[in-house]
Write a protein that holds these residues in place. Structure first.
Motif, PDB file in Angstrom:
ATOM      1  N   GLY A  30     -30.795 130.937  92.018  1.00  0.00           N
ATOM      2  CA  GLY A  30     -29.840 131.931  91.536  1.00  0.00           C
ATOM      3  C   GLY A  30     -28.764 131.321  90.664  1.00  0.00           C
ATOM      4  N   ALA A  31     -28.226 130.171  91.089  1.00  0.00           N
ATOM      5  CA  ALA A  31     -27.182 129.518  90.307  1.00  0.00           C
ATOM      6  C   ALA A  31     -27.714 129.029  88.974  1.00  0.00           C
ATOM      7  CB  ALA A  31     -26.593 128.349  91.096  1.00  0.00           C
ATOM      8  N   GLN A  32     -28.917 128.443  88.993  1.00  0.00           N
ATOM      9  CA  GLN A  32     -29.488 127.901  87.764  1.00  0.00           C
ATOM     10  C   GLN A  32     -29.755 129.002  86.743  1.00  0.00           C
ATOM     11  OE1 GLN A  32     -33.729 126.246  87.023  1.00  0.00           O
ATOM     12  NE2 GLN A  32     -32.565 124.499  87.756  1.00  0.00           N
ATOM     13  N   VAL A  33     -30.299 130.109  87.196  1.00  0.00           N
ATOM     14  CA  VAL A  33     -30.578 131.220  86.270  1.00  0.00           C
ATOM     15  C   VAL A  33     -29.282 131.759  85.658  1.00  0.00           C
ATOM     16  CG1 VAL A  33     -31.423 133.591  86.128  1.00  0.00           C
ATOM     17  CG2 VAL A  33     -32.751 131.871  87.370  1.00  0.00           C
ATOM     18  N   ALA A  34     -28.285 132.007  86.513  1.00  0.00           N
ATOM     19  CA  ALA A  34     -27.027 132.568  86.013  1.00  0.00           C
ATOM     20  C   ALA A  34     -26.333 131.615  85.049  1.00  0.00           C
ATOM     21  CB  ALA A  34     -26.107 132.882  87.197  1.00  0.00           C
ATOM     22  N   LEU A  35     -26.269 130.321  85.411  1.00  0.00           N
ATOM     23  CA  LEU A  35     -25.583 129.347  84.555  1.00  0.00           C
ATOM     24  C   LEU A  35     -26.341 129.106  83.263  1.00  0.00           C
ATOM     25  CD1 LEU A  35     -24.500 126.861  87.355  1.00  0.00           C
ATOM     26  CD2 LEU A  35     -22.961 128.173  85.884  1.00  0.00           C
ATOM     27  N   GLY A  40     -26.568 128.538  77.816  1.00  0.00           N
ATOM     28  CA  GLY A  40     -27.506 128.284  76.740  1.00  0.00           C
ATOM     29  C   GLY A  40     -28.059 126.865  76.762  1.00  0.00           C
ATOM     30  N   PRO A  41     -29.136 126.601  75.975  1.00  0.00           N
ATOM     31  CA  PRO A  41     -29.801 125.292  76.001  1.00  0.00           C
ATOM     32  C   PRO A  41     -28.905 124.122  75.611  1.00  0.00           C
ATOM     33  CG  PRO A  41     -31.203 126.935  74.963  1.00  0.00           C
ATOM     34  CD  PRO A  41     -29.856 127.576  75.142  1.00  0.00           C
ATOM     35  N   GLY A  42     -28.005 124.322  74.628  1.00  0.00           N
ATOM     36  CA  GLY A  42     -27.167 123.216  74.162  1.00  0.00           C
ATOM     37  C   GLY A  42     -26.275 122.653  75.260  1.00  0.00           C
ATOM     38  N   VAL A 314     -40.055 132.278  82.681  1.00  0.00           N
ATOM     39  CA  VAL A 314     -38.924 131.881  81.846  1.00  0.00           C
ATOM     40  C   VAL A 314     -38.400 133.076  81.060  1.00  0.00           C
ATOM     41  CG1 VAL A 314     -38.258 130.504  79.841  1.00  0.00           C
ATOM     42  CG2 VAL A 314     -39.592 129.470  81.678  1.00  0.00           C
ATOM     43  N   ASP A 315     -39.305 133.864  80.500  1.00  0.00           N
ATOM     44  CA  ASP A 315     -38.888 135.023  79.698  1.00  0.00           C
ATOM     45  C   ASP A 315     -38.118 136.025  80.551  1.00  0.00           C
ATOM     46  OD1 ASP A 315     -38.623 136.652  77.519  1.00  0.00           O
ATOM     47  OD2 ASP A 315     -40.612 137.540  77.682  1.00  0.00           O
ATOM     48  N   LEU A 316     -38.573 136.232  81.769  1.00  0.00           N
ATOM     49  CA  LEU A 316     -37.935 137.221  82.635  1.00  0.00           C
ATOM     50  C   LEU A 316     -36.586 136.730  83.152  1.00  0.00           C
ATOM     51  CD1 LEU A 316     -38.172 139.909  84.231  1.00  0.00           C
ATOM     52  CD2 LEU A 316     -39.274 138.590  86.061  1.00  0.00           C
ATOM     53  N   LEU A 317     -36.517 135.471  83.590  1.00  0.00           N
ATOM     54  CA  LEU A 317     -35.299 134.970  84.219  1.00  0.00           C
ATOM     55  C   LEU A 317     -34.226 134.561  83.222  1.00  0.00           C
ATOM     56  CD1 LEU A 317     -36.695 132.776  87.151  1.00  0.00           C
ATOM     57  CD2 LEU A 317     -35.799 135.105  87.261  1.00  0.00           C
ATOM     58  N   TYR A 318     -34.633 133.908  82.157  1.00  0.00           N
ATOM     59  CA  TYR A 318     -33.655 133.272  81.270  1.00  0.00           C
ATOM     60  C   TYR A 318     -33.449 133.971  79.937  1.00  0.00           C
ATOM     61  CZ  TYR A 318     -34.134 129.495  84.626  1.00  0.00           C
ATOM     62  OH  TYR A 318     -34.162 128.762  85.782  1.00  0.00           O
ATOM     63  N   ALA A 325     -38.924 127.007  76.461  1.00  0.00           N
ATOM     64  CA  ALA A 325     -39.045 126.236  77.697  1.00  0.00           C
ATOM     65  C   ALA A 325     -40.234 126.675  78.545  1.00  0.00           C
ATOM     66  CB  ALA A 325     -37.764 126.362  78.525  1.00  0.00           C
ATOM     67  N   GLY A 326     -40.857 127.819  78.227  1.00  0.00           N
ATOM     68  CA  GLY A 326     -41.982 128.313  79.011  1.00  0.00           C
ATOM     69  C   GLY A 326     -43.158 127.348  79.000  1.00  0.00           C
ATOM     70  N   TRP A 327     -43.494 126.826  77.830  1.00  0.00           N
ATOM     71  CA  TRP A 327     -44.607 125.882  77.731  1.00  0.00           C
ATOM     72  C   TRP A 327     -44.272 124.587  78.470  1.00  0.00           C
ATOM     73  CZ3 TRP A 327     -45.742 121.003  75.991  1.00  0.00           C
ATOM     74  CH2 TRP A 327     -47.078 120.699  75.788  1.00  0.00           C
TER      75      TRP A 327
END
Length: 503
Positions: A30-35, A40-42, A314-318, A325-327
């Motif tokens: 939960g924390a990782q998805v929200a943060l 963002g990736p950068g 990845v598409d659904l969560l992030y 990042a999906g691949w």
């Protein structure tokens, strides 16, 4: 300690460790998805670079001194004081090195955000070093109930109570740095409160040579493991950019969650209880084969199915910003059996007097991996990820082979497990992909993820409920502890230890 008492304590320890690790998984996810969505990736890439530096500094900070507290047959107050004294000194020295070296690291990566990140994490470095003795003493006591609960609370306080609000307030990458510091501080207070120990300095000790020897071995081993486990993201951040490093860090960290669920729940217990079985290699071998059987027969098919649903996940969560990042996550999920098998095999080396081999065996691999990463990474992120996957499997192969030699066992004992796991992986993979293909015209990642996941679970349920003999005796024995309707196979033992073995 009798065999039945040790087995009972170890089983309770594994159950508590597993329960608290699952709870931490939920919080971490939960924390990782929200943060990740907020930063963002950068920003996530800057955090990944900082954590790589912190991990390396932690090794130099002497966490290995406390390992002797867990592995030694007998421990007294002077052993604890000696370990704590040297860890305090080393942790303070490495924190200072991180603080003053932060500008150089920022120049190396070409990003000014690296400097404050590393300086904040310098504080986490010394806090982590100070907590190591209490953690190892709790592991020695097999008190994984308290240790797991403290780890759970510390993560929640760090990343949910502090990191998330700071990210919402616009602190960017530094919100993750502050979360790491708070987590380390709460962990220190909680573990010391649960397992108090003397803190008066002691610079010399009669068994100090043994503790220092263990510390050196842990240090060398951790340095080699750090280089092989973090060099890829360092090179990605240096030769590509923070965005690419962020994509890799997120996928790597996400894939590490199920790995941590398995290894963190079993490895400390296996290591601590295995130390008590060092004079009984036959029992140690039997326990290890049970572990490897579960990894190859149960983890392998799960990894294949998770890899197939990774892009949808990845598409659904992030969101779309993280689609690349999906691949990467798909490849990292395929590494789960290697990570887990390797992580649960290192205790065999430590408990058979071969602790130095973990580092020595991997040095030639390091010499090959470094130029491969440096040459391939400039051509794109995917090439670097594939090199990382190959390195992970080669490392696992080396450690498992060393464990087999240590116990005088032939590699042929793994072939039936590999065959069972491979067939189950094919069965679950086909079911997952078929379900995804049925709903693909809808173009909805959530539906594809649900269909693939349910198909994989149904495929495995058919085997567990209807054809449990296909799992083999090791996997059936493990599952019977959680699912009583799965009848355990009669234990068949393991090949005898070869005569003349040093185990």
């Amino acid at each position: 300690m009798s065999a039945s008492t040790l087995a009972s304590l170890a089983e309770k320890a594994v159950k508590w460790s597993a329960m608290t690790t699952v709870a931490r998984f939920v919080l971490q996810l939960g924390a990782q998805v929200a943060l990740a969505r907020l930063l963002g990736p950068g920003n996530y890439g800057i955090y990944g670079i900082g954590i790589a530096v912190l991990t390396f500094a932690g090794f130099l900070a002497g966490a290995g001194f406390s390992w002797n507290l867990m592995l030694a047959p007998h421990v007294d107050d002077d052993d604890v004081r000696f370990a704590f004294t040297w860890q305090t000194l080393a942790g303070t020295a490495m924190a200072a090195a991180m603080y003053f070296g932060a500008p150089l690291l920022a120049d190396f990566f070409g990003d000014a955000r690296v400097q404050p990140m590393v300086r904040w994490l310098a504080l986490a470095c010394v806090l982590t070093a100070l907590s190591a003795p209490s953690i190892c003493l709790l592991q020695r006591d097999l008190n994984f109930r308290v240790l797991g609960l403290v780890q759970l609370v510390s993560y929640a306080m760090g990343y949910l109570a502090v990191g998330l609000p700071l990210a919402l307030a616009g602190w960017g990458a530094q919100s993750l740095a502050m979360a790491a510091v708070v987590q380390a501080a709460v962990l220190l207070v909680g573990t010391y409160g649960a397992r108090r120990h003397p803190v008066r300095p002691l610079w010399r000790h009669a068994t100090g040579g043994q503790a220092l020897d263990t510390g050196r071995t842990v240090f060398y081993t951790n340095v080699v493991n750090w280089v092989l486990g973090n060099l890829d993201r360092i090179i990605i951040g240096r030769l590509l950019n923070a965005h690419a490093a962020g994509l890799f860090t997120l996928a790597y960290n996400f894939a590490q969650i199920p790995h941590s669920l398995l290894v963190n729940a079993v490895q400390p217990t296996f290591l601590a209880s295995g130390a008590k079985l060092s004079a009984e290699p036959q029992r140690l071998a039997q326990a290890w084969m049970l572990v490897l059987g579960c990894v190859l027969v149960l983890v392998l098919p799960a990894a294949v199915s998770m890899s197939l649903v990774a892009p949808d996940l990845v598409d659904l969560l992030y969101g779309s910003a993280w689609n690349e990042a999906g691949w990467v996550l798909a490849v990292m999920f395929l590494c789960l059996p290697a990570w887990t098998g390797w992580g649960l095999s290192t205790p065999v080396l430590w408990n058979t007097g071969r602790k130095h081999q973990e580092a020595l065996l991997q040095l030639p691999l390091l010499a090959l991996a470094l130029p491969a990463w440096w040459w391939i990474t400039p051509h794109g992120l995917r090439g670097a990820v594939l090199v990382s996957a190959v390195v992970i499997y080669l490392r696992a192969g080396l450690i498992v082979a060393a464990g087999l030699r240590a116990l005088g066992m032939s590699g042929s004992v793994l072939l039936p497990l590999l065959l069972r796991g491979g067939l189950l992986a094919l069965w679950c993979g086909v079911a997952t992909r078929a379900a995804q293909a049925l709903v693909e015209p809808l173009g909805l990642p959530a539906v594809s993820l649900a269909a693939g996941t349910l198909a994989a679970l149904a495929a495995m349920a058919i085997v567990v409920w209807g054809l449990p003999h296909l799992l083999g005796e090791q996997a059936r024995l493990a599952l019977s502890r959680l699912l009583p309707f799965v009848r355990a196979a009669a234990p068949a033992g393991v090949p005898p230890v070869a005569k003349g073995s040093e185990a």
